[in-house]
Scaffold this active site. Structure first.
Site: not given
Lengths: 297, 297
Positions: A62, A64-65, A137
């Site tokens: 994702h 944001d990582h 996830h």
């Protein structure tokens, strides 16, 4: 082992929290767990030279990582990074990395070695082990353990008491071998003790699962995502995230020494205490991460 | 027209300067020129909602000008951006954008319309024109002009003097048409005047060239890169950048009203005055951009 939080926000950054990135320093290793957008500037603000980096561990893909990776690689290249940077991540990592290098005009070159990993130990050196755990996830997400190896230490004081001075001649004791000093046999088992290596567990984005507890088992420090408080339990479940209460439950069940919560949703910007309080009720030795916070384990 | 500097550093950010990004607001348009890494957080720190964005203009595809795009698009998607974001850039822009969207797991969807442009006018609305100029930096780099259209204004005071009150009935005058009020013919040419539209020129990475002067011609505000001072003239030439002196020379030759220098090399972090002084000697009305500085034109 030193842990430096370079970013602690969830998907959207806030005025005080940049996207997720955690730097772990141990002897000759400098390991970055996740690399959200703006991480290279966080290095700069923290006065840390990113050229010391040896490894990047990616929890999942994702944005944001991972969106700080292209800029960080570019800056390493501009600063003549001379090592080979090892990048580990779940399935898909190789293709994403390839696309990163084709998304802009990359100036210069650095050596990178990209490895896709599954659960299990994926790196071992003289003094460190890195272990991955599959978590829940999306399709591919990992939690990480960074573990110092247990080490045989020489009991210098005990040796001094019998008149033996420290020095290189004692080294074989560390390998469990007996030695002779001044004609006297010194048994390794009598003059050494086991120093347990420190264990850091990093549980990034995931729904609550047994695998988190396995990853955290007996850790000296558990860093856990804690996107929401329990008031948004359903949302946490839908988006496969942990609530503060769940993170604390993992810490308790796994018998960790200390818990630090990170990856905090922007909605708690002005009421972060909600997160901390909820976790502390279940696991008192909890702290809330802040950007640039440092912890020595 | 309002200009907000969201980032003002060269390739590597500093503690006080983030990567290049300039926001230009004009009536219903909100235009971002370049989008370096961390731009979405700069929006946040400046308390500006990125969902108001209508266009992104890309000067060229070096990392420090574009690496904030993926994160910004992701954040727009997470915030239910409902417009179509228009992205303009030089040759290659379509492919780079495609690669950006494949470099991580993009959550959600926004509509984007990507156009590769060359020199010349590439957008025109009722009140605005956007024009690109090819400059000398790598294979494909553009300078941009954002220009308010000249407008016919009604001379209300003059009309009042002859007893005619303002109102919707005067509107045809703005189109150069004569009207009749109370039986009297009011000629457009007698009761209107031309209000000149403001012109903003943004000259990003480039070696000194005539095209910069063309882009800057008579601008109310010229924003120019100014990576180095003249002491590094050779470096500026090798890497196709402007010195402060060259930026000032462009401002002077182009007869601009005001010059703002940006894209400052990290090496001047503690002696920025060197840059400013050099430019001011040639063009006194010069300022040095800072992150979050705002200018009303």
């Amino acid at each position: 082992m030193e842990v430096i939080f370079l970013g602690t926000s969830q998907a959207v950054p806030t005025k005080t929290r940049n996207h997720t990135a955690i730097l772990v320093k141990h002897e000759d290793e400098s390991i970055l767990v996740d690399c959200g957008e703006g991480t290279q500037r966080q290095f700069r603000i923290a006065d840390i030279n990113p050229c010391k980096l040896t490894k990047i561990l990616i929890s999942h893909w994702h944005g944001d990582h991972v969106l700080g990776i292209p800029g960080l690689l570019q800056t390493l290249a501009l600063n003549n990074y001379s090592k080979t940077l090892e990048i580990y991540g779940p399935k898909g990592t190789k293709q994403y990395l390839q696309n990163i290098l084709n998304m802009f005009i990359f100036v210069g070159k650095i050596n990178i070695n990209v490895k896709e990993i599954d659960s299990g130990k994926f790196f071992e050196s003289r003094n460190l082990e890195l272990i991955a755990f599959k978590v829940r996830h999306g399709r591919h997400a990992l939690a990480y353990v960074i573990k110092e190896k247990d080490k045989i230490n020489i009991d210098i004081n005990k040796l001094k008491k019998i008149g033996i001075r420290p020095g290189i001649h004692l080294k074989p004791l560390k390998e469990g071998k007996n030695i002779k000093v001044n004609g006297r046999t010194i048994k390794a088992k009598d003059f050494t003790f086991m120093k347990k290596g420190k264990k850091l567990s990093v549980v990034m984005d995931t729904a609550y699962c047994d695998s988190c507890i396995d990853a955290a088992k007996n850790a000296d420090l558990l860093i856990s995502e804690s996107t929401y408080a329990s008031e948004l339990k359903d949302k946490a479940e839908d988006y496969e995230h942990l609530t503060a209460g769940e993170a604390a439950k993992i810490a308790k069940k796994a018998n960790v020494k200390q818990l630090v919560l990170t990856h905090i949703s922007q909605r708690y910007e002005k009421k972060e205490n909600v997160i901390l309080k909820e976790a502390k009720k279940i696991f008192p030795k909890t702290e809330l991460a802040k950007d640039f916070m440092r912890i020595e384990i």
